[in-house]
Design a protein around this motif. Structure first.
Motif, PDB file in Angstrom:
ATOM      1  N   GLY A 149       0.800  -1.223   0.000  1.00  0.00           N
ATOM      2  CA  GLY A 149       0.000   0.000   0.000  1.00  0.00           C
ATOM      3  C   GLY A 149       0.829   1.267   0.000  1.00  0.00           C
ATOM      4  N   SER A 150       2.125   1.124  -0.254  1.00  0.00           N
ATOM      5  CA  SER A 150       3.005   2.298  -0.253  1.00  0.00           C
ATOM      6  C   SER A 150       2.730   3.163  -1.475  1.00  0.00           C
ATOM      7  CB  SER A 150       4.475   1.847  -0.245  1.00  0.00           C
ATOM      8  OG  SER A 150       5.339   2.950  -0.384  1.00  0.00           O
ATOM      9  N   ALA A 151       3.071   4.420  -1.364  1.00  0.00           N
ATOM     10  CA  ALA A 151       2.967   5.377  -2.464  1.00  0.00           C
ATOM     11  C   ALA A 151       3.982   6.482  -2.179  1.00  0.00           C
ATOM     12  CB  ALA A 151       1.556   5.950  -2.577  1.00  0.00           C
ATOM     13  N   PRO A 152       4.411   7.216  -3.198  1.00  0.00           N
ATOM     14  CA  PRO A 152       5.378   8.291  -2.946  1.00  0.00           C
ATOM     15  C   PRO A 152       4.881   9.264  -1.875  1.00  0.00           C
ATOM     16  CG  PRO A 152       5.157   7.898  -5.294  1.00  0.00           C
ATOM     17  CD  PRO A 152       4.100   7.075  -4.630  1.00  0.00           C
ATOM     18  N   ARG A 153       5.725   9.539  -0.892  1.00  0.00           N
ATOM     19  CA  ARG A 153       5.341  10.458   0.176  1.00  0.00           C
ATOM     20  C   ARG A 153       6.567  11.196   0.704  1.00  0.00           C
ATOM     21  NH1 ARG A 153       5.723   8.408   5.605  1.00  0.00           N
ATOM     22  NH2 ARG A 153       6.688   6.346   5.705  1.00  0.00           N
ATOM     23  N   VAL A 154       6.331  12.342   1.310  1.00  0.00           N
ATOM     24  CA  VAL A 154       7.401  13.191   1.831  1.00  0.00           C
ATOM     25  C   VAL A 154       7.551  12.927   3.329  1.00  0.00           C
ATOM     26  CG1 VAL A 154       8.227  15.557   2.098  1.00  0.00           C
ATOM     27  CG2 VAL A 154       6.871  14.922   0.089  1.00  0.00           C
ATOM     28  N   ARG A 155       8.747  12.611   3.736  1.00  0.00           N
ATOM     29  CA  ARG A 155       9.021  12.391   5.155  1.00  0.00           C
ATOM     30  C   ARG A 155       9.356  13.711   5.840  1.00  0.00           C
ATOM     31  NH1 ARG A 155       9.462   7.153   6.653  1.00  0.00           N
ATOM     32  NH2 ARG A 155       9.553   5.603   4.977  1.00  0.00           N
ATOM     33  N   ASP A 156       9.485  13.634   7.165  1.00  0.00           N
ATOM     34  CA  ASP A 156       9.709  14.850   7.955  1.00  0.00           C
ATOM     35  C   ASP A 156      11.028  15.539   7.606  1.00  0.00           C
ATOM     36  OD1 ASP A 156       7.322  14.388   9.215  1.00  0.00           O
ATOM     37  OD2 ASP A 156       8.214  13.371  10.950  1.00  0.00           O
ATOM     38  N   ASN A 157      12.022  14.767   7.200  1.00  0.00           N
ATOM     39  CA  ASN A 157      13.318  15.370   6.866  1.00  0.00           C
ATOM     40  C   ASN A 157      13.390  15.885   5.430  1.00  0.00           C
ATOM     41  OD1 ASN A 157      13.391  12.995   5.445  1.00  0.00           O
ATOM     42  ND2 ASN A 157      15.269  12.197   6.390  1.00  0.00           N
ATOM     43  N   GLY A 158      12.243  15.832   4.717  1.00  0.00           N
ATOM     44  CA  GLY A 158      12.196  16.335   3.346  1.00  0.00           C
ATOM     45  C   GLY A 158      12.506  15.297   2.284  1.00  0.00           C
ATOM     46  N   THR A 159      12.915  14.095   2.703  1.00  0.00           N
ATOM     47  CA  THR A 159      13.198  13.030   1.748  1.00  0.00           C
ATOM     48  C   THR A 159      11.889  12.437   1.226  1.00  0.00           C
ATOM     49  OG1 THR A 159      15.230  12.473   2.922  1.00  0.00           O
ATOM     50  CG2 THR A 159      14.365  10.829   1.407  1.00  0.00           C
ATOM     51  N   ILE A 160      11.827  12.185  -0.073  1.00  0.00           N
ATOM     52  CA  ILE A 160      10.653  11.567  -0.702  1.00  0.00           C
ATOM     53  C   ILE A 160      10.966  10.090  -0.912  1.00  0.00           C
ATOM     54  CG2 ILE A 160       9.029  11.653  -2.626  1.00  0.00           C
ATOM     55  CD1 ILE A 160      10.027  14.515  -3.156  1.00  0.00           C
ATOM     56  N   THR A 161      10.105   9.221  -0.421  1.00  0.00           N
ATOM     57  CA  THR A 161      10.374   7.777  -0.493  1.00  0.00           C
ATOM     58  C   THR A 161       9.192   7.031  -1.099  1.00  0.00           C
ATOM     59  OG1 THR A 161       9.486   7.359   1.717  1.00  0.00           O
ATOM     60  CG2 THR A 161      11.822   7.910   1.568  1.00  0.00           C
ATOM     61  N   VAL A 162       9.501   5.834  -1.624  1.00  0.00           N
ATOM     62  CA  VAL A 162       8.470   4.952  -2.160  1.00  0.00           C
ATOM     63  C   VAL A 162       9.037   3.538  -2.200  1.00  0.00           C
ATOM     64  CG1 VAL A 162       9.141   5.223  -4.585  1.00  0.00           C
ATOM     65  CG2 VAL A 162       6.771   4.625  -4.005  1.00  0.00           C
ATOM     66  N   LEU A 163       8.156   2.549  -2.129  1.00  0.00           N
ATOM     67  CA  LEU A 163       8.549   1.144  -2.208  1.00  0.00           C
ATOM     68  C   LEU A 163       7.705   0.474  -3.282  1.00  0.00           C
ATOM     69  CD1 LEU A 163      10.458  -0.871  -0.761  1.00  0.00           C
ATOM     70  CD2 LEU A 163       8.498  -1.559   0.631  1.00  0.00           C
ATOM     71  N   TYR A 164       8.384  -0.082  -4.303  1.00  0.00           N
ATOM     72  CA  TYR A 164       7.709  -0.771  -5.400  1.00  0.00           C
ATOM     73  C   TYR A 164       7.933  -2.275  -5.255  1.00  0.00           C
ATOM     74  CZ  TYR A 164       8.475   3.888  -7.531  1.00  0.00           C
ATOM     75  OH  TYR A 164       8.555   5.236  -7.788  1.00  0.00           O
ATOM     76  N   ARG A 165       7.015  -3.047  -5.873  1.00  0.00           N
ATOM     77  CA  ARG A 165       7.160  -4.501  -5.925  1.00  0.00           C
ATOM     78  C   ARG A 165       6.935  -4.973  -7.352  1.00  0.00           C
ATOM     79  NH1 ARG A 165       6.109  -7.969  -1.958  1.00  0.00           N
ATOM     80  NH2 ARG A 165       7.419  -6.503  -0.804  1.00  0.00           N
ATOM     81  N   GLY A 166       7.893  -5.722  -7.867  1.00  0.00           N
ATOM     82  CA  GLY A 166       7.781  -6.290  -9.212  1.00  0.00           C
ATOM     83  C   GLY A 166       7.621  -7.798  -9.135  1.00  0.00           C
ATOM     84  N   THR A 167       6.751  -8.353  -9.970  1.00  0.00           N
ATOM     85  CA  THR A 167       6.473  -9.795  -9.937  1.00  0.00           C
ATOM     86  C   THR A 167       6.687 -10.480 -11.284  1.00  0.00           C
ATOM     87  OG1 THR A 167       4.121  -9.339 -10.322  1.00  0.00           O
ATOM     88  CG2 THR A 167       4.841  -9.588  -8.037  1.00  0.00           C
ATOM     89  N   GLU A 168       7.083  -9.769 -12.309  1.00  0.00           N
ATOM     90  CA  GLU A 168       7.347 -10.359 -13.619  1.00  0.00           C
ATOM     91  C   GLU A 168       8.769  -9.987 -14.047  1.00  0.00           C
ATOM     92  OE1 GLU A 168       4.455  -9.268 -16.559  1.00  0.00           O
ATOM     93  OE2 GLU A 168       2.754  -9.740 -15.272  1.00  0.00           O
ATOM     94  N   ALA A 169       9.605 -10.945 -14.429  1.00  0.00           N
ATOM     95  CA  ALA A 169       9.361 -12.380 -14.437  1.00  0.00           C
ATOM     96  C   ALA A 169       9.847 -13.027 -13.154  1.00  0.00           C
ATOM     97  CB  ALA A 169      10.116 -12.975 -15.623  1.00  0.00           C
ATOM     98  N   TYR A 170      10.278 -12.233 -12.195  1.00  0.00           N
ATOM     99  CA  TYR A 170      10.663 -12.734 -10.886  1.00  0.00           C
ATOM    100  C   TYR A 170      10.314 -11.658  -9.862  1.00  0.00           C
ATOM    101  CZ  TYR A 170      14.795  -9.732 -11.345  1.00  0.00           C
ATOM    102  OH  TYR A 170      15.627  -8.652 -11.510  1.00  0.00           O
ATOM    103  N   THR A 171      10.341 -12.027  -8.592  1.00  0.00           N
ATOM    104  CA  THR A 171       9.910 -11.107  -7.536  1.00  0.00           C
ATOM    105  C   THR A 171      11.087 -10.287  -7.027  1.00  0.00           C
ATOM    106  OG1 THR A 171       8.207 -12.673  -6.855  1.00  0.00           O
ATOM    107  CG2 THR A 171       8.768 -10.929  -5.295  1.00  0.00           C
ATOM    108  N   ARG A 172      10.909  -8.967  -6.972  1.00  0.00           N
ATOM    109  CA  ARG A 172      11.932  -8.080  -6.421  1.00  0.00           C
ATOM    110  C   ARG A 172      11.276  -6.811  -5.910  1.00  0.00           C
ATOM    111  NH1 ARG A 172      10.358  -8.457 -11.739  1.00  0.00           N
ATOM    112  NH2 ARG A 172      11.218  -6.870 -13.110  1.00  0.00           N
ATOM    113  N   THR A 173      11.985  -6.128  -5.034  1.00  0.00           N
ATOM    114  CA  THR A 173      11.516  -4.883  -4.443  1.00  0.00           C
ATOM    115  C   THR A 173      12.471  -3.769  -4.834  1.00  0.00           C
ATOM    116  OG1 THR A 173      10.570  -6.069  -2.572  1.00  0.00           O
ATOM    117  CG2 THR A 173      10.909  -3.713  -2.292  1.00  0.00           C
ATOM    118  N   LEU A 174      11.913  -2.606  -5.105  1.00  0.00           N
ATOM    119  CA  LEU A 174      12.720  -1.437  -5.461  1.00  0.00           C
ATOM    120  C   LEU A 174      12.349  -0.300  -4.516  1.00  0.00           C
ATOM    121  CD1 LEU A 174      14.737  -0.134  -7.533  1.00  0.00           C
ATOM    122  CD2 LEU A 174      12.704   0.704  -8.737  1.00  0.00           C
TER     123      LEU A 174
END
Length: 260
Positions: free
Chosen positions: A125-150
């Motif tokens: 359920g992550s989406a791009p968001r701004v943290r308190d220190n001003g850093t913008i973060t996001v977490l992606y998940r890929g499932t084709e053709a193998y599983t990995r997180t970015l």
């Protein structure tokens, strides 16, 4: 003379009795016929009443049967119609794609999940968001053709983030926490103003830092060690995974350059 008169008197009496007997038989005949055959008079009225009453019962029974049959049909059709309507609604809901949330500025400087390619989505359920220190973060998940997180972290080359980088946006060196590790390997792919990638020879994770359009962003590419097909041996080779990461970093750098 008297005898003749006597005989005549007997004859007259016999005639009267005979006529009376005929009259009596004549009156009994129609009554018997009326009872045996299709009657007339009061008997006819009673029979019609009985037939009418019987007809009413039959008609009422037929109406009730029709009503019961219609009710049974309705009861039978109802459960069938409801699942059909539910299945249609489910099919419609399944066919309608879930809209991708559009983050508010400045979080919209990061790539949206569909831009990464087929099989990519936001993780947990992550989406791009701004943290308190001003850093913008996001977490992606890929499932084709193998599983990995970015994982992507982005910040501007100004203010506190610039001070944390030593007052410059030009990285190009291994982060201090990795410098003491002999198993770390590095590469310098050409992306934006400067780029620097590193990984451990014993780890599937690969990191890259890029400076572009007055921003710095770091991407961490982390394949799952438990793949659905054959475990970690099904992972693409290091070169293939680094090529994918470099391409993703290039897309992010291009978006920063176009968004200003």
């Amino acid at each position: 003379m008297r005898r003749r008169d006597y005989l005549r008197g007997l004859g007259a009496i016999a005639g009267i009795v005979g006529v009376a007997g005929c009259s009596s038989n004549a009156s009994e005949g129609p009554a018997a016929e009326t009872t045996a055959g299709e009657p007339a008079g009061n008997a006819t009225d009673e029979s019609r009443t009985e037939r009418t009453a019987t007809g009413s019962v039959i008609a009422r029974t037929a109406d009730e049967s029709t009503t019961d049959r219609a009710t049974a049909d309705q009861t039978t059709d109802s459960p069938t119609a409801q699942p059909t309507a539910t299945a249609t609604a489910t099919a419609t809901a399944t066919a309608t794609p879930t809209p991708v949330p559009t983050p508010e500025p400045p979080a919209d400087r990061l790539l949206l999940a569909p831009a990464l390619g087929a099989g990519w989505r936001y993780a947990d359920g992550s989406a791009p968001r701004v943290r308190d220190n001003g850093t913008i973060t996001v977490l992606y998940r890929g499932t084709e053709a193998y599983t990995r997180t970015l994982r992507t972290r982005l910040w501007r080359c100004e203010g506190q983030t610039l001070d944390a980088l030593g007052g410059t946006c030009s990285l190009g060196t291994l982060p201090s926490r990795y410098r003491s590790r002999d198993d770390i390997e590095t590469a310098s792919p050409t992306i934006g103003e400067t780029a620097f990638a590193w990984w451990s020879s014993d780890d599937a994770r690969t990191d890259i830092e890029v400076v572009a359009a007055d921003h710095v962003f770091r991407m961490s590419h982390m394949p799952s060690t438990e793949q659905e097909e054959g475990g970690s041996s099904s992972l693409p080779g290091r070169d293939a995974r680094q090529t994918e990461l470099v391409e993703l970093a290039r897309q992010q750098a291009e978006k920063l350059a176009s968004s200003g």
